[in-house]
Scaffold this motif. Structure first.
Motif, PDB file in Angstrom:
ATOM      1  N   THR A 168      38.456  41.048  38.533  1.00 39.12           N
ATOM      2  CA  THR A 168      38.052  39.669  38.235  1.00 39.12           C
ATOM      3  C   THR A 168      37.690  39.431  36.776  1.00 39.12           C
ATOM      4  O   THR A 168      37.705  38.303  36.303  1.00 39.12           O
ATOM      5  N   SER A 225      45.293  34.014  41.086  1.00 33.22           N
ATOM      6  CA  SER A 225      44.177  34.133  40.152  1.00 33.22           C
ATOM      7  C   SER A 225      43.209  35.182  40.680  1.00 33.22           C
ATOM      8  O   SER A 225      43.457  35.807  41.705  1.00 33.22           O
ATOM      9  N   SER A 226      42.075  35.317  39.984  1.00 32.55           N
ATOM     10  CA  SER A 226      41.048  36.267  40.445  1.00 32.55           C
ATOM     11  C   SER A 226      40.421  35.788  41.756  1.00 32.55           C
ATOM     12  O   SER A 226      39.660  36.515  42.375  1.00 32.55           O
ATOM     13  N   GLY A 227      40.739  34.582  42.194  1.00 27.30           N
ATOM     14  CA  GLY A 227      40.235  34.084  43.470  1.00 27.30           C
ATOM     15  C   GLY A 227      40.972  34.655  44.672  1.00 27.30           C
ATOM     16  O   GLY A 227      40.631  34.338  45.804  1.00 27.30           O
TER      17      GLY A 227
END
Lengths: 107, 152
Positions: free
Chosen positions: A30, A64-66
């Motif tokens: 992340t 994404s980091s999500g």
């Protein structure tokens, strides 16, 4: 980077909608974590994933980091001709990965 | 912690007073069409509520890997298909979580994945259709342990 691909059903009929499951081995770092010495660990996520069916794009994802570590994606494609599904992805450090799976279509 | 904006504070306060049965409506009410993230995607076009489906469990013990499914009923023909579905988080440090792009050869506009959530929040999906319309739906999820932001 490796990935596992599963097609459901494994031998679709022509025109049938096939479920494609892909599991990629990747930390999806992340950028918010620290190592034992307290230094920040740089963000490194898969940011783009593309699935091509005999060279034609059928699905694409901006990630994404999500997205959880070891990203799992389940999507669909229409069985056309017997051929090959190619999964391709790239992360923030420009490391690319690719994995292929044959698709066998019965008439 | 970043400061809570006045608009968001009011929205959250309103959500707190709403009945549980209205939670779906409050979730979507918080999707501000003037939100820069939404604006970049829709270029200011109106976003209608409905049609797109977003499935998340109502509660998660751990925010590190929560199953998410977004989908939309569509014939997926060359003239009528779902171009893309974007997923926005209300509270994650990176709010633009994922964008999924389809073609008529996708056959079905549906994706399942696993997401990270930094705490209880609303998650919104916005779909772009080939006819230029946008559709949105939101859900609320309670997360007991947020996805780790600082320590490993």
């Amino acid at each position: 980077m490796t990935a596992r691909i599963q097609l459901v059903p494994a031998r679709p009929r022509r025109g049938e909608i096939v479920e494609v499951r892909v599991l990629i081995q990747h930390n999806m770092e992340t950028g918010y974590r620290r190592d034992e010495e307290g230094r920040g660990i740089r963000r490194n996520c898969i940011n783009l994933f593309i699935c091509r069916y005999d060279g034609v794009e059928v699905f694409r994802a901006d990630l994404s980091s999500g997205i959880a570590a070891n990203p799992f994606l389940e999507f669909y494609t229409v069985a056309g001709r017997s051929g090959e599904l190619e999964m391709w992805w790239i992360d923030d450090e420009s490391t690319q990965g690719t994995e292929r799976a044959p698709i066998t279509v019965s008439e | 912690m970043k400061p809570v904006g006045r608009r968001r504070f009011l929205a959250q306060a309103a959500a707190g007073f709403a009945l549980p049965a209205l939670s779906m409506q409050t979730a979507i009410a918080q999707m501000d069409q003037l939100d820069p993230l939404v604006w970049v995607f829709t270029k200011g076009a109106p976003v209608q509520r409905g049609r797109v489906r977003i499935e998340l469990p109502p509660m998660a013990d751990n925010g590190n890997a929560v199953p998410l499914t977004v989908s939309m009923d569509s014939p997926m023909t060359a003239v009528d298909y779902v171009r893309s579905i974007h997923v926005f988080s209300e509270r994650n440090p990176v709010r633009d979580m994922a964008r999924f792009f389809f073609t008529p050869r996708s056959g079905r506009a549906k994706v399942t994945t696993r997401i990270r959530l930094a705490g209880s929040q609303n998650v919104t999906a916005i779909a772009a259709m080939s006819d230029g319309t946008f559709w949105a739906e939101g859900v609320h999820i309670e997360v007991s342990v947020a996805a780790c932001l600082e320590e490993s």
